[in-house]
Design a protein around this motif. Structure first.
Motif, PDB file in Angstrom:
ATOM      1  N   ARG A   1      -2.102  13.446  -9.862  1.00 39.14           N
ATOM      2  CA  ARG A   1      -2.251  12.247  -9.030  1.00 39.14           C
ATOM      3  C   ARG A   1      -3.594  11.576  -9.299  1.00 39.14           C
ATOM      4  NH1 ARG A   1      -0.395  15.704  -4.922  1.00 39.14           N
ATOM      5  NH2 ARG A   1      -2.442  15.668  -3.891  1.00 39.14           N
ATOM      6  N   GLN A   2      -4.639  12.382  -9.478  1.00 40.73           N
ATOM      7  CA  GLN A   2      -5.960  11.813  -9.765  1.00 40.73           C
ATOM      8  C   GLN A   2      -5.935  10.989 -11.052  1.00 40.73           C
ATOM      9  OE1 GLN A   2      -8.024  15.704  -9.554  1.00 40.73           O
ATOM     10  NE2 GLN A   2      -9.579  14.641  -8.346  1.00 40.73           N
ATOM     11  N   PHE A   3      -5.376  11.575 -12.096  1.00 40.27           N
ATOM     12  CA  PHE A   3      -5.341  10.873 -13.376  1.00 40.27           C
ATOM     13  C   PHE A   3      -4.541   9.581 -13.259  1.00 40.27           C
ATOM     14  CE2 PHE A   3      -3.364  10.112 -17.573  1.00 40.27           C
ATOM     15  CZ  PHE A   3      -4.515   9.873 -18.290  1.00 40.27           C
ATOM     16  N   THR A   4      -3.403   9.658 -12.577  1.00 41.18           N
ATOM     17  CA  THR A   4      -2.564   8.475 -12.406  1.00 41.18           C
ATOM     18  C   THR A   4      -3.313   7.385 -11.648  1.00 41.18           C
ATOM     19  OG1 THR A   4      -0.543   9.811 -12.428  1.00 41.18           O
ATOM     20  CG2 THR A   4      -0.400   7.615 -11.456  1.00 41.18           C
ATOM     21  N   TYR A   5      -4.040   7.764 -10.603  1.00 41.98           N
ATOM     22  CA  TYR A   5      -4.778   6.782  -9.808  1.00 41.98           C
ATOM     23  C   TYR A   5      -5.843   6.096 -10.654  1.00 41.98           C
ATOM     24  CZ  TYR A   5      -7.466   4.682  -6.027  1.00 41.98           C
ATOM     25  OH  TYR A   5      -8.110   3.778  -5.218  1.00 41.98           O
ATOM     26  N   PHE A   6      -6.666   6.870 -11.316  1.00 42.52           N
ATOM     27  CA  PHE A   6      -7.752   6.280 -12.091  1.00 42.52           C
ATOM     28  C   PHE A   6      -7.216   5.449 -13.256  1.00 42.52           C
ATOM     29  CE2 PHE A   6     -10.296   9.859 -10.258  1.00 42.52           C
ATOM     30  CZ  PHE A   6     -11.190   9.059  -9.561  1.00 42.52           C
ATOM     31  N   ARG A   7      -6.132   5.910 -13.851  1.00 37.93           N
ATOM     32  CA  ARG A   7      -5.572   5.178 -14.983  1.00 37.93           C
ATOM     33  C   ARG A   7      -4.992   3.842 -14.540  1.00 37.93           C
ATOM     34  NH1 ARG A   7      -0.557   8.034 -17.442  1.00 37.93           N
ATOM     35  NH2 ARG A   7       0.247   7.256 -15.458  1.00 37.93           N
TER      36      ARG A   7
ATOM     37  N   ALA B   1       0.833  -1.202   0.000  1.00 41.26           N
ATOM     38  CA  ALA B   1       0.000   0.000   0.000  1.00 41.26           C
ATOM     39  C   ALA B   1       0.867   1.252   0.000  1.00 41.26           C
ATOM     40  CB  ALA B   1      -0.925  -0.004   1.215  1.00 41.26           C
ATOM     41  N   TYR B   2       1.985   1.212   0.695  1.00 37.03           N
ATOM     42  CA  TYR B   2       2.888   2.364   0.757  1.00 37.03           C
ATOM     43  C   TYR B   2       3.349   2.769  -0.642  1.00 37.03           C
ATOM     44  CZ  TYR B   2       6.879   5.285   2.080  1.00 37.03           C
ATOM     45  OH  TYR B   2       7.759   6.328   2.230  1.00 37.03           O
ATOM     46  N   GLN B   3       3.499   1.784  -1.521  1.00 35.70           N
ATOM     47  CA  GLN B   3       3.951   2.070  -2.881  1.00 35.70           C
ATOM     48  C   GLN B   3       2.831   2.576  -3.780  1.00 35.70           C
ATOM     49  OE1 GLN B   3       7.098   1.972  -4.055  1.00 35.70           O
ATOM     50  NE2 GLN B   3       7.814   1.455  -1.992  1.00 35.70           N
ATOM     51  N   GLN B   4       1.568   2.348  -3.395  1.00 40.39           N
ATOM     52  CA  GLN B   4       0.482   2.606  -4.334  1.00 40.39           C
ATOM     53  C   GLN B   4      -0.467   3.740  -3.946  1.00 40.39           C
ATOM     54  OE1 GLN B   4      -1.596  -0.763  -5.940  1.00 40.39           O
ATOM     55  NE2 GLN B   4       0.129  -2.143  -5.674  1.00 40.39           N
ATOM     56  N   ILE B   5      -0.604   4.038  -2.653  1.00 37.31           N
ATOM     57  CA  ILE B   5      -1.555   5.084  -2.283  1.00 37.31           C
ATOM     58  C   ILE B   5      -0.847   6.434  -2.178  1.00 37.31           C
ATOM     59  CG2 ILE B   5      -2.875   3.362  -0.985  1.00 37.31           C
ATOM     60  CD1 ILE B   5      -2.045   4.930   1.558  1.00 37.31           C
ATOM     61  N   ASP B   6      -1.614   7.481  -2.011  1.00 42.15           N
ATOM     62  CA  ASP B   6      -1.084   8.833  -1.842  1.00 42.15           C
ATOM     63  C   ASP B   6      -0.592   8.991  -0.406  1.00 42.15           C
ATOM     64  OD1 ASP B   6      -0.500  11.506  -1.744  1.00 42.15           O
ATOM     65  OD2 ASP B   6      -2.558  12.205  -2.034  1.00 42.15           O
TER      66      ASP B   6
ATOM     67  N   VAL C   1      -7.141  -0.845   7.752  1.00 39.21           N
ATOM     68  CA  VAL C   1      -7.600  -2.014   7.003  1.00 39.21           C
ATOM     69  C   VAL C   1      -6.623  -3.172   7.162  1.00 39.21           C
ATOM     70  CG1 VAL C   1      -8.007  -2.906   4.675  1.00 39.21           C
ATOM     71  CG2 VAL C   1      -8.979  -0.711   5.357  1.00 39.21           C
ATOM     72  N   LYS C   2      -5.343  -2.885   7.103  1.00 44.08           N
ATOM     73  CA  LYS C   2      -4.340  -3.933   7.265  1.00 44.08           C
ATOM     74  C   LYS C   2      -4.439  -4.567   8.647  1.00 44.08           C
ATOM     75  CE  LYS C   2      -0.625  -6.321   6.232  1.00 44.08           C
ATOM     76  NZ  LYS C   2      -0.639  -7.372   5.206  1.00 44.08           N
ATOM     77  N   ARG C   3      -4.621  -3.740   9.666  1.00 40.35           N
ATOM     78  CA  ARG C   3      -4.683  -4.264  11.031  1.00 40.35           C
ATOM     79  C   ARG C   3      -5.966  -5.038  11.299  1.00 40.35           C
ATOM     80  NH1 ARG C   3      -2.316   0.865  14.618  1.00 40.35           N
ATOM     81  NH2 ARG C   3      -0.118   0.528  14.130  1.00 40.35           N
ATOM     82  N   SER C   4      -7.066  -4.599  10.709  1.00 35.15           N
ATOM     83  CA  SER C   4      -8.351  -5.222  11.029  1.00 35.15           C
ATOM     84  C   SER C   4      -8.675  -6.425  10.161  1.00 35.15           C
ATOM     85  CB  SER C   4      -9.477  -4.187  10.916  1.00 35.15           C
ATOM     86  OG  SER C   4      -9.577  -3.704   9.596  1.00 35.15           O
ATOM     87  N   THR C   5      -8.123  -6.475   8.941  1.00 39.85           N
ATOM     88  CA  THR C   5      -8.447  -7.580   8.038  1.00 39.85           C
ATOM     89  C   THR C   5      -7.265  -8.485   7.743  1.00 39.85           C
ATOM     90  OG1 THR C   5      -7.919  -6.416   5.953  1.00 39.85           O
ATOM     91  CG2 THR C   5     -10.120  -6.055   6.903  1.00 39.85           C
ATOM     92  N   GLY C   6      -6.057  -7.987   8.006  1.00 37.33           N
ATOM     93  CA  GLY C   6      -4.874  -8.775   7.701  1.00 37.33           C
ATOM     94  C   GLY C   6      -4.459  -8.706   6.249  1.00 37.33           C
ATOM     95  N   LYS C   7      -5.199  -7.943   5.440  1.00 33.68           N
ATOM     96  CA  LYS C   7      -4.891  -7.812   4.021  1.00 33.68           C
ATOM     97  C   LYS C   7      -4.601  -6.365   3.667  1.00 33.68           C
ATOM     98  CE  LYS C   7      -7.763 -11.694   2.444  1.00 33.68           C
ATOM     99  NZ  LYS C   7      -8.869 -12.097   1.521  1.00 33.68           N
ATOM    100  N   SER C   8      -3.786  -6.184   2.640  1.00 30.62           N
ATOM    101  CA  SER C   8      -3.495  -4.840   2.156  1.00 30.62           C
ATOM    102  C   SER C   8      -4.741  -4.210   1.579  1.00 30.62           C
ATOM    103  CB  SER C   8      -2.401  -4.887   1.090  1.00 30.62           C
ATOM    104  OG  SER C   8      -2.246  -3.622   0.478  1.00 30.62           O
ATOM    105  N   ILE C   9      -4.881  -2.911   1.767  1.00 30.07           N
ATOM    106  CA  ILE C   9      -6.022  -2.207   1.200  1.00 30.07           C
ATOM    107  C   ILE C   9      -6.014  -2.272  -0.320  1.00 30.07           C
ATOM    108  CG2 ILE C   9      -4.976   0.094   0.987  1.00 30.07           C
ATOM    109  CD1 ILE C   9      -7.615   1.154   2.256  1.00 30.07           C
ATOM    110  N   THR C  10      -4.846  -2.464  -0.915  1.00 25.39           N
ATOM    111  CA  THR C  10      -4.749  -2.558  -2.374  1.00 25.39           C
ATOM    112  C   THR C  10      -5.242  -3.898  -2.890  1.00 25.39           C
ATOM    113  OG1 THR C  10      -2.478  -3.394  -2.270  1.00 25.39           O
ATOM    114  CG2 THR C  10      -2.761  -1.014  -2.373  1.00 25.39           C
ATOM    115  N   GLU C  11      -5.430  -4.856  -1.987  1.00 29.65           N
ATOM    116  CA  GLU C  11      -5.897  -6.188  -2.376  1.00 29.65           C
ATOM    117  C   GLU C  11      -7.326  -6.457  -1.919  1.00 29.65           C
ATOM    118  OE1 GLU C  11      -1.677  -8.578  -2.025  1.00 29.65           O
ATOM    119  OE2 GLU C  11      -2.873  -8.310  -0.209  1.00 29.65           O
ATOM    120  N   GLN C  12      -7.949  -5.441  -1.337  1.00 34.10           N
ATOM    121  CA  GLN C  12      -9.274  -5.639  -0.756  1.00 34.10           C
ATOM    122  C   GLN C  12     -10.333  -5.779  -1.842  1.00 34.10           C
ATOM    123  OE1 GLN C  12     -10.308  -5.949   2.487  1.00 34.10           O
ATOM    124  NE2 GLN C  12      -8.156  -6.142   2.951  1.00 34.10           N
TER     125      GLN C  12
END
Length: 307
Positions: A268-274, A149-154, A167-178
């Motif tokens: 950043r918005q365009f990069t995220y959506f793309r 997540a550190y590499q992918q979110i703002d 999310v990582k602490r409560s589910t055990g999964k990265s937010i990028t994989e949710q």
């Protein structure tokens, strides 16, 4: 399956105007996908539709809480799902319009955000770091606990950092994989973009127009209440004017900073959506008939569900 149209893209590209036009044509209603338009009294800096535009078509998730209230992506997801389901039952088209990428992702990807809300002890710990201005410490925690997540979110956005850690602490999964694996609705994502120089001109002109409309008074209101406005005080268009109110910078310098930060945000918005979502992109300068093309493709996507 419920069908939903979302209009996404960078700031100042014309999402709201297109959403209004489509809603009027398609028997639709607009759901704001903007993390700042939820707040009452913050109208200019958040680029809300005008009162006349808000009245022309039903809008949801606009002006729903005060700026001293904390509002999370989990709140947005729950409310938006309910509204979309109700509109589908009423044979209305849901148009989600906004540029907050994580909000849209929570809906489209049906993210399992997990965890408790504001009374969670972990959240209290993280919010205290945010309030203390310890962005660096939040970044360190995320990097240690969820390097993906550190590499992918703002990572310059404290709210995104807090949510990713939660999310990582409560589910055990990265937010990028949710993704809970259950598709709850079918989305068609319309992305508006423009040539970068033209988009930047639009952004600069929008800031100038905001000043004419009274941005300084609105930003002063946020500044005067900054201790109790945990999210609004960090909004682009407000925070840049704080040095002016403190006599530490000129107005021109602060407005230039708003324009610069808005341009960076658009990128950043365009990069995220793309990179994160399956978007059908339309360049508003290259395609003079883009609105007709969008309408035609939406009608094909809807397949006459509202006939």
């Amino acid at each position: 399956m419920i069908k939903v149209v979302a209009i996404v893209g960078p700031t100042a590209v014309g999402k709201s105007a297109l959403g209004l036009k489509l809603a009027q044509k398609l028997n639709g209603e607009i759901i704001s996908g903007d993390s700042m338009q939820i707040y009452r009294r913050l109208d200019i800096g958040t680029a809300k539709d005008s009162p006349a535009e808000l009245a022309a078509v039903p809008h949801h998730l606009v002006d729903i809480c005060d700026a001293d209230q904390r509002y999370t992506v989990k709140d947005f997801q729950a409310k938006a799902k309910t509204i979309i389901t109700d509109l589908s039952t009423a044979k209305k088209v849901s148009l989600v319009v906004g540029g907050t990428g994580f909000y849209l992702s929570s809906l489209v990807n049906n993210l399992n955000l997990g965890g408790k809300k504001d009374d969670d002890l972990y959240r209290q710990e993280l919010v205290q770091l945010e309030q203390a201005g310890r962005l660096d410490q939040l970044q360190t925690i995320l990097k240690q606990e969820d390097p993906l997540a550190y590499q992918q979110i703002d990572i310059e956005n404290s709210r995104r950092l807090i949510r990713a850690i939660e999310v990582k602490r409560s589910t055990g999964k990265s937010i990028t994989e949710q993704n809970n694996g259950q598709k709850w609705a079918d989305f068609y994502l319309v992305g508006l973009t423009d040539d970068r120089p033209k988009l930047y001109q639009r952004i600069n002109a929008r800031v100038d127009k905001m000043v004419e409309m009274g941005l300084l008074d609105e930003a002063k209101y946020v500044y005067d209440h900054r201790e109790s406005f945990p999210q609004a005080k960090n909004g682009i268009g407000y925070k840049e004017l704080f040095p002016y109110f403190e006599g530490q910078a000129s107005l021109d310098d602060c407005l230039d900073e708003i324009k610069k930060n808005s341009r960076h945000f658009a990128k950043r918005q365009f990069t995220y959506f793309r990179n994160q979502m399956d978007v059908d992109w339309y360049n508003i300068s290259d395609d003079k008939n883009y609105q007709n093309d969008i309408e035609k493709n939406i009608m094909k996507f809807l397949g006459g569900q509202n006939d």
